[in-house]
Design a protein around this motif. Structure first.
Motif: not given
Length: 355
Positions: A262-266, A305-311
């Protein structure tokens, strides 16, 4: 938490400096000197200020403060765990995949992570790629027209001056078949003051898509200064993606991993790779099993969120390349063409028809 600031704001590059700054107890000197004699030590003021010496399990200290366990090398651990050397046609270039290549510009970093997969190769005193050696590396990239993307790495290339990165960017811009330029760095997190508006602009490679992979492993690393540095990079037109390592004792739990993503996406950083720890010498204390890692990553799906999903990625030892090792949510019920089971975020199974 007590905040510690290194004297003069200089990186802590010795056990004595760590003790003087109050982030290491004096009685640990002898055991840590043995580690520092083998592997490089450096902790920036930004990271030293986050360490709580009263907490034996502090996740920031675990990443950067040496530990005697590093001197124990397991049989499966190797000096070059991802096989850089086997795929290096000229000095400074690693060409493992057909359409992309690494350009290793420096051998030094602002901080030395205790789990680093290149820990046998990086450290103070390593020469930067300059002069004839840089010319040869760039000539290789220019001659191989299948190379679509170049990834600047090291060491950490963002320890170079704005003048040097601008010059490298200008030379890459002159190679027409290179379409994507990517910088891999920890600097915006661990030494955010380096990322000025002018520096962010110097990293742009004219005419190319510009990506910067930001390495962070714990949400506490996102200080106000780090967030401002990331904003300067994003505002300069760079696409920011993340790179993290799944580390026991640092981020290998659902709450911390969720907060990190979440910190990354924010901060306009798209989660990209979550690496399973490599088999670098002396790093066993950071590794968890693939099954444990898969369970953690699975827990993110449907709850973030899908935005927060890493591989979730495993780099196959020896240089065979990266493979995704994320969990499966679909399982076959029997013969080919039969229906399948789809697992939802609550762990419940749902039949899915064939075809």
């Amino acid at each position: 938490m007590t905040v510690h600031q290194p004297p003069g704001g200089q990186p802590l590059r010795s056990v004595s400096a760590l003790i003087d700054a109050g982030v290491v107890a004096p009685e640990r000197r002898a055991s840590l000197e043995a580690v520092a004699g083998r592997y490089a030590v450096s902790v920036t003021p930004a990271m030293a200020a986050l360490i709580d010496p009263a907490n034996a399990a502090d996740p920031i200290a675990r990443q950067f403060i040496p530990d005697p366990a590093e001197l124990v090398t397991l049989p499966q651990e190797i000096a070059d765990p991802i096989g850089d050397e086997a795929h290096s046609p000229v000095e400074g270039v690693v060409h493992r995949y057909p359409d992309r290549a690494l350009l290793k510009l420096v051998h030094a970093c602002p901080v030395y992570c205790r789990f680093c997969f290149r820990r046998e190769m990086v450290g103070p005193g390593g020469e930067a790629l300059t002069g004839d050696r840089l010319d040869a590396a760039l000539a290789y990239l220019a001659e191989h027209k299948e190379i679509w993307e170049v990834i600047m790495t090291g060491g950490d290339p963002l320890i170079l001056s704005a003048r040097r990165v601008h010059e490298i960017a200008r030379r890459l811009a002159a190679i027409p078949h290179i379409k994507v330029a990517r910088w891999h760095t920890r600097v915006p997190i661990v030494d955010p003051g380096r990322i000025t508006v002018d520096y962010a602009r110097a990293l742009r490679v004219p005419g190319k898509a510009s990506y910067i992979a930001i390495h962070a492993n714990h949400p506490r690393e996102f200080t106000d200064e780090a967030r401002a540095a990331l904003a300067r990079l994003a505002d300069a037109g760079h696409v920011l993606i993340s790179q993290s390592v799944l580390l026991k004792g640092v981020n290998a739990d659902v709450a911390t991993l969720s907060a990190l993503m979440r910190a990354f996406v924010e901060n306009r950083v798209k989660p990209y790779y979550l690496h399973h720890p490599d088999l670098a010498p002396g790093t066993a204390r950071f590794r968890l099993s693939l099954e444990e890692g898969q369970a953690l990553v699975k827990s993110l799906r449907g709850h973030l969120s899908g935005l927060c999903q890493p591989t979730y990625i495993l780099d196959i030892p020896g240089g065979a390349g990266k493979i995704p090792v994320g969990p499966a949510f679909l399982s076959a019920c029997g013969a080919p063409g039969a229906e399948a089971f789809a697992e939802d975020r609550h762990g419940e199974q749902h039949r899915y028809p064939p075809g």
